[in-house]
Design a protein around this motif. Sequence first.
Motif, PDB file in Angstrom:
ATOM      1  N   UNK A 185       1.454  -8.189  10.456  1.00  0.00           N
ATOM      2  CA  UNK A 185       2.523  -7.383   9.868  1.00  0.00           C
ATOM      3  C   UNK A 185       2.740  -7.729   8.405  1.00  0.00           C
ATOM      4  N   UNK A 186       2.623  -9.008   8.078  1.00  0.00           N
ATOM      5  CA  UNK A 186       2.874  -9.439   6.700  1.00  0.00           C
ATOM      6  C   UNK A 186       1.795  -8.964   5.736  1.00  0.00           C
ATOM      7  N   UNK A 187       0.649  -8.527   6.273  1.00  0.00           N
ATOM      8  CA  UNK A 187      -0.445  -8.092   5.402  1.00  0.00           C
ATOM      9  C   UNK A 187      -0.615  -6.575   5.377  1.00  0.00           C
ATOM     10  N   UNK A 188       0.194  -5.875   6.120  1.00  0.00           N
ATOM     11  CA  UNK A 188       0.126  -4.413   6.097  1.00  0.00           C
ATOM     12  C   UNK A 188       0.699  -3.914   4.774  1.00  0.00           C
ATOM     13  N   UNK A 189       0.006  -3.002   4.136  1.00  0.00           N
ATOM     14  CA  UNK A 189       0.520  -2.399   2.909  1.00  0.00           C
ATOM     15  C   UNK A 189       1.885  -1.783   3.213  1.00  0.00           C
ATOM     16  N   UNK A 190       2.900  -2.194   2.464  1.00  0.00           N
ATOM     17  CA  UNK A 190       4.254  -1.707   2.718  1.00  0.00           C
ATOM     18  C   UNK A 190       4.360  -0.195   2.542  1.00  0.00           C
ATOM     19  N   UNK A 191       3.505   0.378   1.725  1.00  0.00           N
ATOM     20  CA  UNK A 191       3.488   1.829   1.567  1.00  0.00           C
ATOM     21  C   UNK A 191       3.086   2.492   2.882  1.00  0.00           C
ATOM     22  N   UNK A 201      -2.790   5.339  -7.775  1.00  0.00           N
ATOM     23  CA  UNK A 201      -2.026   5.803  -8.937  1.00  0.00           C
ATOM     24  C   UNK A 201      -1.012   4.742  -9.352  1.00  0.00           C
ATOM     25  N   UNK A 202      -0.383   4.104  -8.371  1.00  0.00           N
ATOM     26  CA  UNK A 202       0.542   3.013  -8.682  1.00  0.00           C
ATOM     27  C   UNK A 202      -0.179   1.898  -9.431  1.00  0.00           C
ATOM     28  N   UNK A 203      -1.386   1.567  -8.963  1.00  0.00           N
ATOM     29  CA  UNK A 203      -2.155   0.535  -9.639  1.00  0.00           C
ATOM     30  C   UNK A 203      -2.510   0.921 -11.057  1.00  0.00           C
ATOM     31  N   UNK A 204      -2.872   2.176 -11.246  1.00  0.00           N
ATOM     32  CA  UNK A 204      -3.206   2.651 -12.588  1.00  0.00           C
ATOM     33  C   UNK A 204      -2.003   2.566 -13.517  1.00  0.00           C
ATOM     34  N   UNK A 205      -0.812   2.745 -12.944  1.00  0.00           N
ATOM     35  CA  UNK A 205       0.412   2.660 -13.740  1.00  0.00           C
ATOM     36  C   UNK A 205       0.867   1.220 -13.949  1.00  0.00           C
ATOM     37  N   UNK A 206       0.105   0.276 -13.401  1.00  0.00           N
ATOM     38  CA  UNK A 206       0.439  -1.123 -13.601  1.00  0.00           C
ATOM     39  C   UNK A 206       1.466  -1.668 -12.636  1.00  0.00           C
ATOM     40  N   UNK A 207       1.645  -1.002 -11.495  1.00  0.00           N
ATOM     41  CA  UNK A 207       2.625  -1.441 -10.501  1.00  0.00           C
ATOM     42  C   UNK A 207       1.902  -2.228  -9.415  1.00  0.00           C
ATOM     43  N   UNK A 208       2.325  -3.448  -9.118  1.00  0.00           N
ATOM     44  CA  UNK A 208       1.588  -4.322  -8.193  1.00  0.00           C
ATOM     45  C   UNK A 208       1.654  -3.837  -6.748  1.00  0.00           C
ATOM     46  N   UNK A 209       0.722  -4.288  -5.908  1.00  0.00           N
ATOM     47  CA  UNK A 209       0.680  -3.873  -4.495  1.00  0.00           C
ATOM     48  C   UNK A 209       1.916  -4.261  -3.698  1.00  0.00           C
ATOM     49  N   UNK A 210       2.690  -5.210  -4.198  1.00  0.00           N
ATOM     50  CA  UNK A 210       3.896  -5.622  -3.476  1.00  0.00           C
ATOM     51  C   UNK A 210       4.992  -4.561  -3.531  1.00  0.00           C
TER      52      UNK A 210
END
Length: 550
Positions: free
Chosen positions: A299-305, A339-348
């Motif tokens: 669960x802790x490794x599932x992408x929160x998105x 797209x979030x990554x491209x905008x510089x927003x981290x996976x967290x």
Amino acid sequence: MFWRRRQPFQSPPYKHVRHIAKMLAEVFAPQTGALCEVWLDGEKAATVEYWKKDIDMDEVKRIREHDNGHGQVFKTGEEPIYGETYLPRKFKMGVTVPGDNSIDIFTHDIGIVVLMDENYVLQGYNILVGGGMGRTHNKEITFPRLADPLGFLEPESLFDAVKAIVAAQRDHGDREVRATARMKYLVQKLGIDGFRDLVRSYMTDGGIALQPWRPMPDWEYRDYLGWHEDGHGTLFYGLLIDNGRVRGPLKKALRQIVDELSPFLVVTPHQNLLLTNIQPEQRRVVEEIFERYGVYRDVDRIDQLVRKAMACPALPLCPLAITEAERVMPEHLERVRAILGKAGIPPSESFVMRMTGCPNGCSRPYMAELALVGSGPNGVYQLWLGGSPHQTRLAWTYADRLPPAELDRTLEPLFVFWKQERKPSESFGDFCDRMGKSTLEQFVAQYNEGNANGQIAAEHPTNAHAADAFEKAKTRGRAEKIPIRPRVSLRPAVHARLRAMAARAGVPLKVLVDEILNNFINSPESESIFGSSIRDGIGTGGATNDKQYP
């Protein structure tokens, strides 16, 4: 056996929630065999619902048939509550405890919140009414709506009040236009105060038992994924089911777990699964079975998105669907994450994203921070923004028609804007709601203009031009919330006559129509035709949810 019916969380508030839910299910269950006759060839269910063993069916019958003398029930026929016509449209109820919004409490016709004191003594119930998600494209008379607080009830008055609410919808709900037949439109029409008065007229003693709403803690969305103690020495496990689809190895793993351990399975409102009544020593057995089939997910490794996302089945299963939803949700989540990554927003970082194949809103998209609502063929969606991370605020339409090719071009600047100008820990939905549609549009337009002119380096899409675009948007001031513009449909012949009259008078059509209607409403003729209520009602509207729309 009783232990097989053990549910997650054995604390008194949650146990009482389940008891009330079972009672409501039986008190308001249809009493005729019409459903079986129409859909099951007259055959009854092979087994009795398990919850009937947990409640007093004689008490259920007494509550259902009790006549308080105020029009709640019919004294003849098979249906004491529904009579010969049932309700105008579907009717949903939800029950929860303070703070736990895992059921999307604001989306129900009736929401019930169980209130207990610190010693677990039942104090009563807070009641909400008038929620609902369904709408129709290009019909502004239809809209999603949040439930409003109706009031507080002491324990002995709950069923009297709920029967009164159902009776109010039964007798006053719209039976002429199916699109506006849900109770939310009745509440919107009367306003919450008017609807409260109507409900009181059906209650015992004029509804004096309906008291002011009791304060509660803030709502929080909880998904209960992973391992949890239920409070009685056993465990339950929350299993993420992507969009509610159980198949392949996951289906085989669940089959083996059920055969070997006999857990009780609970489907959640977020389309996940809870495996309950698991002994502590069986925890590793469950994990090993999932690992054996290759479906175990930490669960802790599932992408929160992914964890927060939800989509309806849509095509090819739903005849109402305009576009895909469930089958394309995984690729859209990957695309949004990129797209979030491209905008510089981290996976967290993440937010609540939902997707539906039509505007009926089965996946409750209008509560999401970002939602895609099927709008046209070839994967065209509406884009909704501004819901809250805990599903307490309605989203609003940002784009009416968003083709697949425009998704990146639309979302990237929004994410850039969020990254640069968010407050500490501000969610994406809260940010969009704070900024407002107009400011977001200004930033997106100038950001994309800069991209087109080569002013933004591909490897640094978030820097100088984005900041400059924000400054330009900010100097104009944050736009006020955009009100809903009312529309009235006219017959083509009437519309043509009005246009001709406006042309002869040399005035805009809307000016002419406004003057004609205003003169008529204030004339004696209007009162003789419609009564004084038409003039008395102008200006009141009864709307209580205007603040939810930008």
